[in-house]
Design a protein around this motif. Structure first.
Motif, short mmCIF file in Angstrom:
data_model
loop_
_atom_site.label_atom_id
_atom_site.label_comp_id
_atom_site.label_asym_id
_atom_site.label_seq_id
_atom_site.Cartn_x
_atom_site.Cartn_y
_atom_site.Cartn_z
N MET A 1 0.85 -1.19 0.00
CA MET A 1 0.00 0.00 0.00
C MET A 1 0.88 1.24 0.00
SD MET A 1 -3.39 1.39 1.27
CE MET A 1 -4.04 -0.09 1.83
N LEU A 2 0.62 2.14 -0.93
CA LEU A 2 1.32 3.42 -1.00
C LEU A 2 0.30 4.53 -0.96
CD1 LEU A 2 3.79 2.71 -3.95
CD2 LEU A 2 4.32 2.71 -1.53
N ASP A 3 0.64 5.61 -0.30
CA ASP A 3 -0.21 6.79 -0.35
C ASP A 3 0.01 7.46 -1.70
OD1 ASP A 3 -0.63 9.88 0.22
OD2 ASP A 3 -1.78 8.71 1.69
N SER A 4 -1.04 7.95 -2.31
CA SER A 4 -0.91 8.55 -3.63
C SER A 4 0.08 9.72 -3.63
CB SER A 4 -2.26 9.01 -4.16
OG SER A 4 -2.81 9.99 -3.31
N SER A 5 0.20 10.41 -2.52
CA SER A 5 1.15 11.53 -2.46
C SER A 5 2.59 11.05 -2.56
CB SER A 5 0.95 12.34 -1.18
OG SER A 5 1.24 11.55 -0.04
N ALA A 6 2.84 9.78 -2.21
CA ALA A 6 4.19 9.23 -2.37
C ALA A 6 4.52 9.07 -3.85
CB ALA A 6 4.30 7.89 -1.65
N LEU A 7 3.52 8.83 -4.67
CA LEU A 7 3.73 8.71 -6.12
C LEU A 7 3.66 10.07 -6.81
CD1 LEU A 7 1.45 5.64 -6.88
CD2 LEU A 7 3.94 5.68 -6.88
N MET A 8 2.67 10.87 -6.44
CA MET A 8 2.39 12.10 -7.16
C MET A 8 3.19 13.29 -6.65
SD MET A 8 0.20 10.88 -9.27
CE MET A 8 -0.38 12.33 -10.11
N GLY A 9 3.53 13.30 -5.37
CA GLY A 9 4.19 14.48 -4.82
C GLY A 9 3.29 15.68 -5.00
N ASP A 10 3.85 16.79 -5.54
CA ASP A 10 3.03 17.98 -5.79
C ASP A 10 2.65 18.10 -7.27
OD1 ASP A 10 5.50 18.59 -6.79
OD2 ASP A 10 5.68 20.54 -5.81
N GLN A 11 2.81 17.01 -8.02
CA GLN A 11 2.52 16.99 -9.44
C GLN A 11 1.10 16.47 -9.69
OE1 GLN A 11 4.91 17.92 -11.90
NE2 GLN A 11 5.91 18.66 -10.05
N ALA A 12 0.51 16.89 -10.79
CA ALA A 12 -0.80 16.38 -11.19
C ALA A 12 -0.65 15.24 -12.19
CB ALA A 12 -1.64 17.49 -11.80
N LEU A 13 0.56 15.07 -12.73
CA LEU A 13 0.82 14.05 -13.74
C LEU A 13 2.15 13.37 -13.46
CD1 LEU A 13 0.24 12.71 -16.55
CD2 LEU A 13 1.55 14.59 -17.53
N VAL A 14 2.14 12.03 -13.49
CA VAL A 14 3.35 11.23 -13.32
C VAL A 14 3.40 10.23 -14.46
CG1 VAL A 14 4.52 9.55 -11.83
CG2 VAL A 14 3.34 11.46 -10.80
N LEU A 15 4.57 10.05 -15.05
CA LEU A 15 4.75 9.05 -16.10
C LEU A 15 5.37 7.81 -15.46
CD1 LEU A 15 6.14 11.27 -18.99
CD2 LEU A 15 3.77 10.59 -18.55
N ILE A 16 4.81 6.65 -15.80
CA ILE A 16 5.28 5.38 -15.25
C ILE A 16 5.68 4.49 -16.40
CG2 ILE A 16 4.66 3.34 -13.89
CD1 ILE A 16 2.48 5.11 -12.55
N GLN A 17 6.92 3.98 -16.36
CA GLN A 17 7.37 3.04 -17.38
C GLN A 17 7.15 1.63 -16.85
OE1 GLN A 17 11.39 3.51 -18.69
NE2 GLN A 17 11.25 1.87 -20.16
N HIS A 18 6.44 0.81 -17.64
CA HIS A 18 6.14 -0.56 -17.26
C HIS A 18 6.30 -1.46 -18.47
CE1 HIS A 18 4.25 -3.94 -15.25
NE2 HIS A 18 3.37 -4.04 -16.24
N GLN A 19 7.23 -2.38 -18.40
CA GLN A 19 7.50 -3.34 -19.47
C GLN A 19 7.64 -2.65 -20.83
OE1 GLN A 19 4.46 -6.36 -19.24
NE2 GLN A 19 5.30 -7.20 -17.35
N GLY A 20 8.42 -1.59 -20.84
CA GLY A 20 8.72 -0.88 -22.09
C GLY A 20 7.64 0.08 -22.55
N GLU A 21 6.53 0.17 -21.85
CA GLU A 21 5.43 1.07 -22.20
C GLU A 21 5.39 2.23 -21.21
OE1 GLU A 21 3.39 0.69 -24.82
OE2 GLU A 21 4.07 -1.30 -25.42
N ILE A 22 4.93 3.38 -21.67
CA ILE A 22 4.79 4.55 -20.80
C ILE A 22 3.31 4.74 -20.47
CG2 ILE A 22 5.11 7.05 -20.59
CD1 ILE A 22 7.73 5.56 -20.71
N TYR A 23 3.01 4.86 -19.18
CA TYR A 23 1.65 5.10 -18.70
C TYR A 23 1.61 6.46 -18.02
CZ TYR A 23 0.73 0.14 -19.44
OH TYR A 23 0.57 -1.10 -19.99
#
Length: 75
Positions: free
Chosen positions: A39-61
């Motif tokens: 379990m992660l808090d969304s703020s740990a992923l997003m910080g102060d950003q509204a958009l985060v790019l995630i690379q997963h198996q060669g694809e960008i989400y």
């Protein structure tokens, strides 16, 4: 008649804690689904950003927050 204790169907003797089934090896594919998810808090992923790019198996989400505070994950 013998006073020898009789094992229960799971192999334990009376007044003993039953044996736990063997756990799959950590390298087993299904083992990651058997454990509780991290379990992660969304703020740990997003910080102060509204958009985060995630690379997963060669694809960008794209993970983004809406004006209503909801999360959207798109490819």
């Amino acid at each position: 008649m013998s006073n020898k204790p009789v094992a229960t169907p799971n192999g334990s003797l009376p007044n003993q804690v039953p044996r736990q089934p063997e756990q799959p090896s950590p390298s087993a594919t299904s083992a990651s689904y058997a454990r509780a998810p991290r379990m992660l808090d969304s703020s740990a992923l997003m910080g102060d950003q509204a958009l985060v790019l995630i690379q997963h198996q060669g694809e960008i989400y794209r993970l983004q927050t809406t004006r209503q505070g909801k999360l959207i994950l798109t490819k």
